[in-house]
Design a protein around this motif. Structure first.
Motif, PDB file in Angstrom:
ATOM      1  N   ASP A 469      36.116 -37.900 -15.627  1.00 57.87           N
ATOM      2  CA  ASP A 469      36.295 -39.004 -16.706  1.00 57.87           C
ATOM      3  C   ASP A 469      35.625 -40.335 -16.606  1.00 57.87           C
ATOM      4  O   ASP A 469      35.698 -41.259 -17.252  1.00 57.87           O
ATOM      5  CB  ASP A 469      37.875 -39.193 -16.712  1.00 57.87           C
ATOM      6  N   ASN A 470      34.806 -40.427 -15.549  1.00 55.40           N
ATOM      7  CA  ASN A 470      34.298 -41.530 -15.098  1.00 55.40           C
ATOM      8  C   ASN A 470      32.721 -41.400 -14.978  1.00 55.40           C
ATOM      9  O   ASN A 470      32.140 -41.165 -14.097  1.00 55.40           O
ATOM     10  CB  ASN A 470      34.673 -42.067 -13.723  1.00 55.40           C
ATOM     11  N   PHE A 471      32.001 -41.666 -16.200  1.00 54.32           N
ATOM     12  CA  PHE A 471      30.603 -41.417 -16.303  1.00 54.32           C
ATOM     13  C   PHE A 471      29.743 -42.305 -15.257  1.00 54.32           C
ATOM     14  O   PHE A 471      28.829 -41.723 -14.768  1.00 54.32           O
ATOM     15  CB  PHE A 471      30.029 -41.397 -17.520  1.00 54.32           C
ATOM     16  N   GLU A 472      30.229 -43.341 -15.279  1.00 49.81           N
ATOM     17  CA  GLU A 472      29.631 -44.237 -14.254  1.00 49.81           C
ATOM     18  C   GLU A 472      29.636 -44.063 -12.867  1.00 49.81           C
ATOM     19  O   GLU A 472      28.504 -44.219 -12.159  1.00 49.81           O
ATOM     20  CB  GLU A 472      30.109 -45.882 -14.519  1.00 49.81           C
ATOM     21  N   ALA A 473      30.527 -43.248 -12.511  1.00 48.23           N
ATOM     22  CA  ALA A 473      30.484 -42.889 -11.044  1.00 48.23           C
ATOM     23  C   ALA A 473      29.975 -41.633 -11.050  1.00 48.23           C
ATOM     24  O   ALA A 473      28.841 -41.369  -9.782  1.00 48.23           O
ATOM     25  CB  ALA A 473      31.908 -42.310 -10.866  1.00 48.23           C
ATOM     26  N   LEU A 474      29.735 -40.859 -11.980  1.00 54.36           N
ATOM     27  CA  LEU A 474      28.878 -39.590 -11.854  1.00 54.36           C
ATOM     28  C   LEU A 474      27.381 -39.855 -12.018  1.00 54.36           C
ATOM     29  O   LEU A 474      26.443 -39.310 -11.200  1.00 54.36           O
ATOM     30  CB  LEU A 474      28.732 -38.727 -13.202  1.00 54.36           C
ATOM     31  N   LYS A 475      26.770 -41.181 -12.399  1.00 57.68           N
ATOM     32  CA  LYS A 475      25.440 -41.571 -12.439  1.00 57.68           C
ATOM     33  C   LYS A 475      24.746 -41.964 -11.162  1.00 57.68           C
ATOM     34  O   LYS A 475      23.421 -41.764 -10.771  1.00 57.68           O
ATOM     35  CB  LYS A 475      25.270 -42.785 -13.513  1.00 57.68           C
ATOM     36  N   GLN A 476      25.928 -41.799 -10.145  1.00 57.09           N
ATOM     37  CA  GLN A 476      25.064 -42.479  -9.005  1.00 57.09           C
ATOM     38  C   GLN A 476      24.788 -41.119  -8.143  1.00 57.09           C
ATOM     39  O   GLN A 476      24.326 -41.352  -7.053  1.00 57.09           O
ATOM     40  CB  GLN A 476      26.165 -43.296  -7.969  1.00 57.09           C
ATOM     41  N   TYR A 477      24.982 -40.012  -8.481  1.00 63.13           N
ATOM     42  CA  TYR A 477      24.720 -38.803  -7.685  1.00 63.13           C
ATOM     43  C   TYR A 477      23.714 -37.984  -8.441  1.00 63.13           C
ATOM     44  O   TYR A 477      23.349 -37.915  -9.651  1.00 63.13           O
ATOM     45  CB  TYR A 477      25.932 -37.972  -7.628  1.00 63.13           C
ATOM     46  N   ARG A 478      22.756 -37.454  -7.690  1.00 63.83           N
ATOM     47  CA  ARG A 478      21.564 -36.940  -8.238  1.00 63.83           C
ATOM     48  C   ARG A 478      21.837 -35.183  -8.362  1.00 63.83           C
ATOM     49  O   ARG A 478      21.270 -34.644  -9.475  1.00 63.83           O
ATOM     50  CB  ARG A 478      20.334 -36.607  -6.947  1.00 63.83           C
ATOM     51  N   THR A 479      22.765 -34.777  -7.701  1.00 59.27           N
ATOM     52  CA  THR A 479      23.119 -33.409  -7.805  1.00 59.27           C
ATOM     53  C   THR A 479      24.669 -33.175  -7.500  1.00 59.27           C
ATOM     54  O   THR A 479      25.414 -33.762  -6.743  1.00 59.27           O
ATOM     55  CB  THR A 479      22.686 -32.366  -7.022  1.00 59.27           C
ATOM     56  N   LEU A 480      25.383 -32.467  -8.586  1.00 58.82           N
ATOM     57  CA  LEU A 480      26.665 -32.115  -8.718  1.00 58.82           C
ATOM     58  C   LEU A 480      26.745 -30.610  -8.303  1.00 58.82           C
ATOM     59  O   LEU A 480      26.200 -29.689  -9.052  1.00 58.82           O
ATOM     60  CB  LEU A 480      27.349 -32.453  -9.954  1.00 58.82           C
ATOM     61  N   ILE A 481      27.745 -30.248  -7.484  1.00 53.46           N
ATOM     62  CA  ILE A 481      28.110 -28.932  -6.908  1.00 53.46           C
ATOM     63  C   ILE A 481      29.220 -28.440  -7.558  1.00 53.46           C
ATOM     64  O   ILE A 481      30.226 -29.105  -6.985  1.00 53.46           O
ATOM     65  CB  ILE A 481      27.788 -28.636  -5.427  1.00 53.46           C
ATOM     66  N   PHE A 482      29.405 -27.301  -7.936  1.00 55.30           N
ATOM     67  CA  PHE A 482      30.743 -26.581  -8.408  1.00 55.30           C
ATOM     68  C   PHE A 482      31.014 -25.400  -7.774  1.00 55.30           C
ATOM     69  O   PHE A 482      30.459 -24.456  -8.041  1.00 55.30           O
ATOM     70  CB  PHE A 482      30.645 -26.460 -10.154  1.00 55.30           C
ATOM     71  N   ALA A 483      31.823 -25.549  -6.852  1.00 52.63           N
ATOM     72  CA  ALA A 483      32.293 -24.439  -5.958  1.00 52.63           C
ATOM     73  C   ALA A 483      33.267 -23.579  -6.655  1.00 52.63           C
ATOM     74  O   ALA A 483      34.467 -23.797  -6.334  1.00 52.63           O
ATOM     75  CB  ALA A 483      32.476 -24.723  -4.664  1.00 52.63           C
ATOM     76  N   LYS A 484      32.948 -22.376  -7.315  1.00 49.95           N
ATOM     77  CA  LYS A 484      33.934 -21.534  -7.777  1.00 49.95           C
ATOM     78  C   LYS A 484      35.045 -22.266  -8.537  1.00 49.95           C
ATOM     79  O   LYS A 484      36.533 -22.278  -8.185  1.00 49.95           O
ATOM     80  CB  LYS A 484      34.509 -20.831  -6.703  1.00 49.95           C
ATOM     81  N   PRO A 485      34.747 -22.827  -9.670  1.00 51.21           N
ATOM     82  CA  PRO A 485      35.994 -23.514 -10.520  1.00 51.21           C
ATOM     83  C   PRO A 485      36.727 -22.241 -11.265  1.00 51.21           C
ATOM     84  O   PRO A 485      36.021 -21.134 -11.606  1.00 51.21           O
ATOM     85  CB  PRO A 485      34.923 -24.182 -11.575  1.00 51.21           C
TER      86      PRO A 485
END
Length: 799
Positions: A469-485
């Motif tokens: 829910d916080n796009f500003e927080a997401l922007k600081q990362y180069r890669t997001l990892i989703f491990a078995k949602p």
């Protein structure tokens, strides 16, 4: 000048001693390369190259060339013919050059019979044959080394009228020039000048050319040393009346030599003559080397008494580090034998091994031939890399199930540039890129990702973020990892992820389209696999893939422990292949999976690629041709292990299970009203992305580590039932490296160097003939040459 040159050649080849000297040179090389066991023996090593010859020949040159050159001026002075020679219409310089080139011609003639070695290797080489370009480049380096030794020998002969003394002086000076500076460098007492001291010696420059790389700096160095010693020979052999150069002229020569070598260190070219261009670094590695600000120190624990295969890995590692050092003065290294470093004390050796293990180096058990038998030896095929007080390990052995030791070590050689460059990047990076595991949505808890997290933390700052829910927080990362949602994503979540991708972010998705796990199976003996809906079908479809609600079965499968009976009231447990756990062999040459070990999966599904404008789709992993697809709902029961396998059902074709998407993506919400999401004031919606990338894997368990009996997490990819180490860890690291890093060093993983082996069976069937041919035939050719000269001289002088 030509008359003097001809006289020197005739004088040499008319003497019996000349043929004895050359015969000894050929005999020593032939015996060590083809008969005597040891590190130089070509049949024992099994490789279709002449590396052993180019290592051995310079040391034999230390005796051969002084024996050739010792009479050049010493004999003239002893017999008093020097003054008579100077009355001829030739200059002192022409006299020196005539004698010098006569020596060079003799050295070349001595090397010509060794081409029989090359012919033999070419005849018995398995496809793709020998590396012709590399071998000719190595011969060029050996000839240049011989030319330098001849120049030194000419100078030594000019110093005295005693041939024995000239021989001793030439041998000592050549030996010091060749290995003396290397030994001084090994003392590590010169600090920042260590590499400068090393490069003063012949060995550093010959070792580069001896592997088939022509470098203008090496050529300049060889020519400079030749010019220096020929100038010294001219200076000491002539009196001032005869035209001796002055000390000032010698100083001019020295200044010119220093200027040329200084200039060549800034402006140079390198020509890789090997057929596979094995010594051509990728642009990313070159760029990283050029930007180093301080010395990186490599301590490689791969030395001592090693099997032939590991000696090759050691040599390849040394050559790669030499290649790095040729690009910058900030690379220094040493090779260490743990056995020698610890001494003869067994307790000290065990402590030394424990120290290396604690620093992250992995041990390997190898067989060492000892007399008539063999012995087990522990080695550490790895290195510790230090930079400004930081130290990291790098393991050089790239194990892969199903491959022979030779193939494993060949793959390890292929990965050397990537592994060493990756270690340099890791140890020098001041600020790490930030990546994040996204928690929530039923993704794995941190304990199941402990191994992958620890490995990634060596390269990146790894966080866990809850919620999207916080796009500003997401922007600081180069890669997001989703491990078995396992829980659905809301439209708001999807919109934020869509815009994260549009801004150039990267994502690694590890998704199970089917609900199935071993915990529910073990509790009830059977379970039902049904489709899992996490509300991402349109999300993935828009970007170019569709995850199918099916399960793959594959005959190439990991085993699980199963109770197959009871003996004396105790259960009998066997490991049986569980076809829902496919073991996938990466076949793609993409850098993410090139040369990876096989990968263990659990309840994996398939992926189809669909049309997506601007997106390039690359299949990274796919099942074998002995697989089949089972649609949901699917009954999963352990009684499948009791039934005979109907192999006709497992006939493929291979199905994609991991796909890389990269390029410019179109937004899922283009021409759609976006959901109501709170966004930063500076946010600007994008309908098409910057260059971005995403990897989608239809198996959420590929990243999950198992646990030991003590509850501690095991290394990712390690199967506690079989004790095998699969390639899951390397796959995850490579995937994140590719998505996150812009250094480009991962491109070095696709370098293709063909394994050049001898046809061992055919060679050993004819081993005696081969040994006789390569030890006796070169000498017989030399004797034939001498006999023909004798006959021609007789015919000429009896007319």
């Amino acid at each position: 000048m030509w008359a003097i040159l001809k006289r020197e050649l005739n004088g040499f080849f008319n003497s019996l001693g000349a043929y004895v000297v050359i015969a000894v040179f050929l005999g020593i090389n032939g015996l060590f390369l083809w008969v005597f066991p040891g590190g130089y023996n070509i049949p024992d090593a099994g490789y279709a190259n002449l590396d052993g010859f180019f290592v051995l020949a310079p040391f034999v040159f230390l005796f051969l060339i002084p024996a050739i050159t010792m009479r050049f001026f010493a004999e003239e002075k002893r017999t008093g013919t020097m003054e008579m020679l100077l009355t001829k219409p030739v200059t002192p310089l022409q006299i020196v050059l005539a004698k010098y080139f006569a020596g060079v011609i003799i050295v070349v003639v001595s090397l010509l019979p060794t081409l029989i070695f090359l012919f033999t290797i070419g005849h018995y080489a398995a496809p793709p044959g020998i590396d012709t370009g590399g071998i000719w480049g190595s011969y060029a380096g050996l000839v240049l080394l011989g030319m330098v030794f001849v120049a030194v020998g000419t100078f030594a002969s000019a110093l005295s009228d005693n041939q024995v003394l000239a021989f001793i002086i030439a041998m000592f000076v050549c030996g010091f020039l060749f290995i003396g500076f290397e030994l001084l460098h090994g003392l590590r007492v010169f600090g920042n000048l260590d590499m400068f001291v090393k490069n003063l010696g012949l060995f550093a420059h010959y070792s580069s050319m001896g592997r088939g790389v022509l470098d203008s700096r090496d050529l300049t160095y060889f020519i400079s040393v030749m010019a220096l010693f020929l100038s010294l020979a001219l200076f000491v052999s002539m009196t001032k009346k005869q035209g001796q150069p002055s000390l000032l002229q010698l100083a001019y020569v020295l200044v010119i030599i220093i200027a040329l070598n200084t200039l060549s260190s800034y402006k140079y070219f390198r020509l890789d003559l090997t057929d596979d261009k094995r010594y051509s670094l990728t642009p990313a590695t070159k760029n990283m080397l050029s930007e180093l600000e301080d010395v990186i120190w490599f301590r490689v624990y791969l030395d001592g008494d090693l099997p032939a295969e590991f000696r090759k890995l050691r040599n390849d590692t040394r050559e790669m580090l030499d290649e790095f050092a040729a690009r910058t003065d900030q690379i220094q290294y040493e090779f260490i034998s743990p056995l020698r470093a610890a001494g003869d004390d067994r307790k000290a050796l065990q402590e030394y091994y424990s120290m290396l293990s604690s620093k992250g180096l992995e041990a390997a058990q190898v067989q060492i031939q000892a007399g008539d038998g063999s012995a087990q030896r522990v080695i550490f095929p790895g290195a510790l890399v230090s930079y400004r007080g930081r130290e990291i390990p790098v393991n050089l052995l790239q194990e892969r199930l199903g491959l022979s030791v030779v193939e494993v070590l060949h793959n390890s050689s292929l990965a050397l540039e990537y592994n060493l460059a990756s270690a340099m990047l890791q140890v020098t990076r001041e600020e790490k890129e930030r990546i994040a595991f996204v928690s929530g949505h039923g993704t794995y808890a941190s304990r199941y990702l402990a191994s992958a997290t620890k490995a990634l933390e060596a390269y990146y700052q790894v966080d866990r973020i809850r919620g999207l829910d916080n796009f500003e927080a997401l922007k600081q990362y180069r890669t997001l990892i989703f491990a078995k949602p396992r829980e659905p994503f809301s439209e708001q979540d999807k919109y934020l992820l869509d815009q994260f991708l549009m801004q150039g972010g990267s994502m690694l998705w590890l998704v199970d389209p089917v609900v199935a796990d071993m915990d529910s199976l073990m509790g009830a003996y059977e379970t039902l696999g049904i489709a899992r809906d996490i509300n991402l079908d349109d999300f993935f479809f828009r970007y170019g893939v569709r995850l199918n609600p099916v399960l793959l079965q594959d005959l190439n499968a990991a085993p699980i422990p199963v109770t197959t009976g009871f003996v004396a009231g105790q259960p009998v447990i066997n490991l049986l292949p569980w076809y829902f756990f496919p073991v996938i062999t990466p076949l793609s040459d993409h850098e993410v999976v090139n040369n990876l070990n096989v990968i263990r999966t659990e309840f994996v599904s398939t992926i189809d690629t669909v049309e997506a404008s601007g997106v390039q789709k690359t299949i990274l992993l796919e099942s074998s041709s002995h697989s089949r697809v089972v649609p949901v709902p699917v009954r999963i029961s352990l009684d499948l292990l009791e039934r005979p396998v109907s192999e006709h059902l497992f006939r493929g074709p291979p199905r994609a299970v991991a796909v890389l998407l990269e390029g410019t993506f179109e937004s899922l919400y283009r021409n759609r009203i976006p959901p109501d999401v709170q966004l930063p004031d500076s946010f600007q919606r994008r309908d098409s992305s910057e260059t971005a990338a995403m990897i989608v894997v239809a198996d959420g368990d590929i990243i999950r580590n198992q646990f030991g009996s003590d509850g501690r997490p095991l290394p990712l990819g390690f199967d506690r039932y079989t004790g095998q180490q699969f390639g899951n860890m390397d796959f995850i690291l490579n995937a994140v490296n590719y998505l996150t890093d812009d250094s480009g060093i991962i491109s070095s993983r696709v370098k293709e160097i063909r394994l050049r082996l001898l046809d061992g069976q055919r060679l050993h069937n004819n081993l005696v003939v081969v040994q006789l041919a390569n030890t006796l035939l070169p000498v017989l050719i030399l004797l034939l040459f001498g006999s023909l000269r004798v006959l021609l001289r007789k015919r000429r002088y009896t007319r």
